[in-house]
Design an enzyme around this catalytic site. Structure first.
Site, PDB file in Angstrom:
ATOM      1  N   GLU A 108      -9.416  -0.797   1.739  1.00  0.00           N
ATOM      2  CA  GLU A 108      -9.176   0.341   2.650  1.00  0.00           C
ATOM      3  C   GLU A 108      -8.519   1.488   1.887  1.00  0.00           C
ATOM      4  O   GLU A 108      -8.890   2.656   2.046  1.00  0.00           O
ATOM      5  CB  GLU A 108      -8.263  -0.072   3.820  1.00  0.00           C
ATOM      6  CG  GLU A 108      -8.896  -1.013   4.829  1.00  0.00           C
ATOM      7  CD  GLU A 108      -8.931  -2.468   4.361  1.00  0.00           C
ATOM      8  OE1 GLU A 108      -8.233  -2.802   3.375  1.00  0.00           O
ATOM      9  OE2 GLU A 108      -9.668  -3.270   4.950  1.00  0.00           O
ATOM     10  N   SER A 142       0.834  -1.218   0.000  1.00  0.00           N
ATOM     11  CA  SER A 142       0.000   0.000   0.000  1.00  0.00           C
ATOM     12  C   SER A 142       0.859   1.255   0.000  1.00  0.00           C
ATOM     13  O   SER A 142       0.500   2.262  -0.610  1.00  0.00           O
ATOM     14  CB  SER A 142      -0.908   0.014   1.231  1.00  0.00           C
ATOM     15  OG  SER A 142      -1.683  -1.154   1.275  1.00  0.00           O
ATOM     16  N   GLY A 151     -24.359 -25.037   0.213  1.00  0.00           N
ATOM     17  CA  GLY A 151     -23.937 -26.006   1.227  1.00  0.00           C
ATOM     18  C   GLY A 151     -22.798 -26.896   0.774  1.00  0.00           C
ATOM     19  O   GLY A 151     -21.839 -26.426   0.149  1.00  0.00           O
ATOM     20  N   GLU A 183      -3.873  -4.362  -6.434  1.00  0.00           N
ATOM     21  CA  GLU A 183      -4.034  -3.018  -7.025  1.00  0.00           C
ATOM     22  C   GLU A 183      -4.789  -2.039  -6.129  1.00  0.00           C
ATOM     23  O   GLU A 183      -5.624  -1.249  -6.599  1.00  0.00           O
ATOM     24  CB  GLU A 183      -4.695  -3.118  -8.383  1.00  0.00           C
ATOM     25  CG  GLU A 183      -3.655  -3.207  -9.452  1.00  0.00           C
ATOM     26  CD  GLU A 183      -4.071  -4.125 -10.543  1.00  0.00           C
ATOM     27  OE1 GLU A 183      -4.554  -3.585 -11.537  1.00  0.00           O
ATOM     28  OE2 GLU A 183      -3.930  -5.340 -10.394  1.00  0.00           O
TER      29      GLU A 183
END
Ligand code: FAD
Length: 375
Positions: free
Chosen positions: A357, A122, A331, A353
């Site tokens: 957040e 980041s 299920g 990419e």
């Protein structure tokens, strides 16, 4: 305002859908996922048949959607071999475009984009790989982590530090083309990743790698800006990958429920399940509209980063929501079948990419900036 695609894009979508049905069979997708095998024959065929057509961004967007609807690992592997090309297209010299783009556009060669390092993806400005100018060369030292096409690419667009930051951390970064076969350049294929396991991912280690100075893309020191511009393009394609996964999950839910109804077990399709189906279908459609709006700005060279980040974050979260609910609805058959792979693949969309957040920080920062400027 017209919500219909032009005829050539409708045809491109149909071609991609037919190709996916024929070439991305569930039994193959299971094997490529399990063995973490890159489907190079599929990739080559997609280029040969004109399914992958990088000259038309809308065609690429709907093609990515349709291939990922069949299987994200194989679909992305078949369409990601030009990852990073836009940096050269937008900022490279004519010579670089001629030398590097032709061969990737025809599918003959594979490229990658190397930004992330082990210290964290980041924080792009925090990268530590250096490129020191010595005469007509750059000497590159450092490492990159989680690089798509890392051990199969012929060359990479790489973000490197060419000078110390002058107070601003994102200053002093540059983009250069590093060819994969240079002495001192090692690639270690990574295995055991959660999802999109048919794609190739590697760690790159560069030890005194000599790169010609002519491989600098654009201006020295503008690398951070070039990479951010690139992400504002590539995030629209990640949104398309996520829509494909979410639609693929919805297809499988509807097929499962259709089979229940056909076998006289309609009472098992409870009101709660019906609400979930409606919710998933609505979110898939909303993801599409947001992504197409962001792409429409982008493809007319009027990028809107707020919209693109909204599309990427929302479509990724829709893929995670749809695949998780698909497992609950189907299920045991889902958990032991293809939907467990869709669930794992979906999570990657929220990470690469730009994590969700980071997308949300971009959206709110842009909105707050506009508000503070009185717009
Ligand atoms: C399969 C795969 C393929 C990839 N391919 C490539 C590639 O080809 N090229 C490339 O360069 N990279 C690639 N990446 C790396 C990818 O872009 C990074 O994983 C991503 O940017 C997140 O970085 P990180 O994983 O280091 O997490 P970090 O940056 O360490 O983040 C960890 C957590 O902290 C949160 N966080 C971080 N900073 C902030 C902040 N300022 N505010 C709030 N929360 C924050 C994040 O949202 C996340 O939840 C790939 C990753 C994967 C999984």
């Amino acid at each position: 305002m017209d919500f219909d695609f032009p005829e050539d894009i409708v045809i491109a979508r149909q071609k991609a859908s037919d190709f996916a049905k024929k070439e991305i069979k569930p039994e193959d997708a299971r094997v490529y996922d399990k063995q973490e095998k890159f489907p190079d024959d599929l990739r080559k065929k997609a280029f040969e048949l004109g399914i992958v057509d990088y000259t038309n961004p809308w065609s690429m967007l709907v093609t990515i959607e349709e291939l990922c609807r069949a299987d994200a690992g194989m679909g992305i592997a078949a369409t990601v071999s030009l990852f990073g090309a836009e940096v050269i297209m937008l900022f490279g010299s004519d010579e670089q475009k001629q030398k590097y783009l032709g061969s990737v556009q025809t599918g003959k060669k594979i490229m990658g984009l190397a930004v992330t390092e082990s210290g964290g993806g980041s924080d792009v400005a925090g990268i530590k790989t250096t490129a020191k100018r010595e005469g007509d060369k750059f000497i590159v030292n450092g490492s990159k982590m989680f690089i798509t096409n890392g051990s199969i690419a012929d060359f990479f667009v790489m973000l490197v530090r060419t000078s110390s930051p002058d107070g601003k951390r994102h200053h002093g970064l540059s983009t250069i083309v590093v060819e994969a076969d240079l002495p001192g350049f090692t690639k270690n294929k990574l295995s055991g990743k959660l999802g999109v396991r048919a794609t190739n991912t590697a760690e790159l280690i560069l030890s005194n790698v000599e790169v010609p100075a002519g491989n600098l893309i654009g201006e020295e020191g503008k690398g951070f800006y070039y990479i951010m511009t690139f992400f504002n393009i590539s995030r629209a394609y990640v949104a398309a990958q996520a829509i494909g996964i979410a639609q693929g999950a919805l297809d499988r839910i509807l097929s499962h429920l259709g089979n229940l109804a056909k076998s006289g077990r309609s009472e098992e399709i409870t009101e709660e399940i019906q609400f979930l189906v409606a919710d998933i279908a609505t979110r898939v459609e909303a993801s599409r509209l947001l992504t197409y709006k962001a792409a429409s700005f982008l493809f007319q060279f009027k990028p809107n980063p707020t919209l693109t980040s909204m599309a990427k974050a929302y479509a990724s979260e829709t893929a995670v929501f749809a695949t998780e609910k698909a497992l609950e609805i189907t299920g045991v058959s889902g958990i032991t079948g293809d939907l467990e792979r869709f669930f794992r693949d979906a999570k990657i969309m929220e990470i690469w990419e730009g994590t969700s957040e980071i997308e949300k920080l971009i959206i709110s920062r842009n909105l707050l900036k506009e508000a503070s400027e009185g717009n």
